[in-house]
Design an enzyme around this catalytic site. Structure first.
Site, short mmCIF file in Angstrom:
data_model
loop_
_atom_site.label_atom_id
_atom_site.label_comp_id
_atom_site.label_asym_id
_atom_site.label_seq_id
_atom_site.Cartn_x
_atom_site.Cartn_y
_atom_site.Cartn_z
N ASP A 20 0.84 -1.19 0.00
CA ASP A 20 0.00 0.00 0.00
C ASP A 20 0.87 1.24 0.00
O ASP A 20 1.79 1.37 0.78
CB ASP A 20 -0.89 0.00 1.24
CG ASP A 20 -1.89 1.14 1.25
OD1 ASP A 20 -1.87 1.98 0.34
OD2 ASP A 20 -2.70 1.19 2.18
N ASP A 22 0.04 4.42 0.81
CA ASP A 22 -0.78 5.41 1.48
C ASP A 22 -2.06 5.76 0.75
O ASP A 22 -2.17 6.80 0.11
CB ASP A 22 0.04 6.67 1.76
CG ASP A 22 -0.58 7.48 2.89
OD1 ASP A 22 -1.36 6.92 3.67
OD2 ASP A 22 -0.26 8.67 2.98
N GLY A 59 -2.21 16.54 1.48
CA GLY A 59 -1.26 16.49 0.37
C GLY A 59 0.10 17.09 0.65
O GLY A 59 0.95 17.10 -0.22
N ARG A 62 4.37 16.50 6.49
CA ARG A 62 3.94 16.84 7.85
C ARG A 62 4.39 18.21 8.30
O ARG A 62 3.60 19.01 8.79
CB ARG A 62 4.44 15.78 8.83
CG ARG A 62 3.46 14.66 9.02
CD ARG A 62 3.98 13.64 9.98
NE ARG A 62 4.73 12.69 9.17
CZ ARG A 62 5.65 11.89 9.62
NH1 ARG A 62 5.96 11.88 10.88
NH2 ARG A 62 6.25 11.05 8.83
#
Length: 111
Positions: A20, A22, A59, A62
């Site tokens: 995966d 994210d 998007g 952090r």
């Protein structure tokens, strides 16, 4: 590890793996948004809305998201504090996943 076979097609062993990236196989965006909300509301003592998430965080890396939220509130924290907030957000994300899990999108799981 157990592999599901598909007689007649020669799939007796995996030919590749899908990890995966994210949100590709599991809907993690909601978990990220929840972790951001938990972190900001604790750190700032003020509501953090879905609009805040979409405008300032979604998007972005952090640290960039944190900086944008702080700027939207007229705050400027030192880089060490921003990094601490980023670490806390990641820890909260991992905790929510550990506690509640994340179900894969339909069609992305082995049956």
């Amino acid at each position: 590890m157990t592999f599901i076979t598909n007689d007649g097609f020669g799939f007796d062993r995996p030919r590749g793996y899908l990890f995966d990236v994210d949100g590709v196989v599991t809907p993690t965006a909601a978990v990220h948004q929840r972790a951001w909300k938990l972190m900001f509301e604790d750190a700032l003592g003020a509501p953090f809305t879905e609009d805040d998430y979409l405008r300032f965080v979604d998007g972005k890396a952090r640290v960039d998201g944190i900086t944008a939220v702080l700027a939207s509130r007229g705050l400027d924290l030192d880089p060490a504090e921003i990094e601490r907030m980023a670490t806390t957000k990641n820890e909260l994300f991992l905790q929510v996943v550990a506690d509640e899990g994340v179900a894969p999108y339909l069609g992305t799981q082995l049956s």
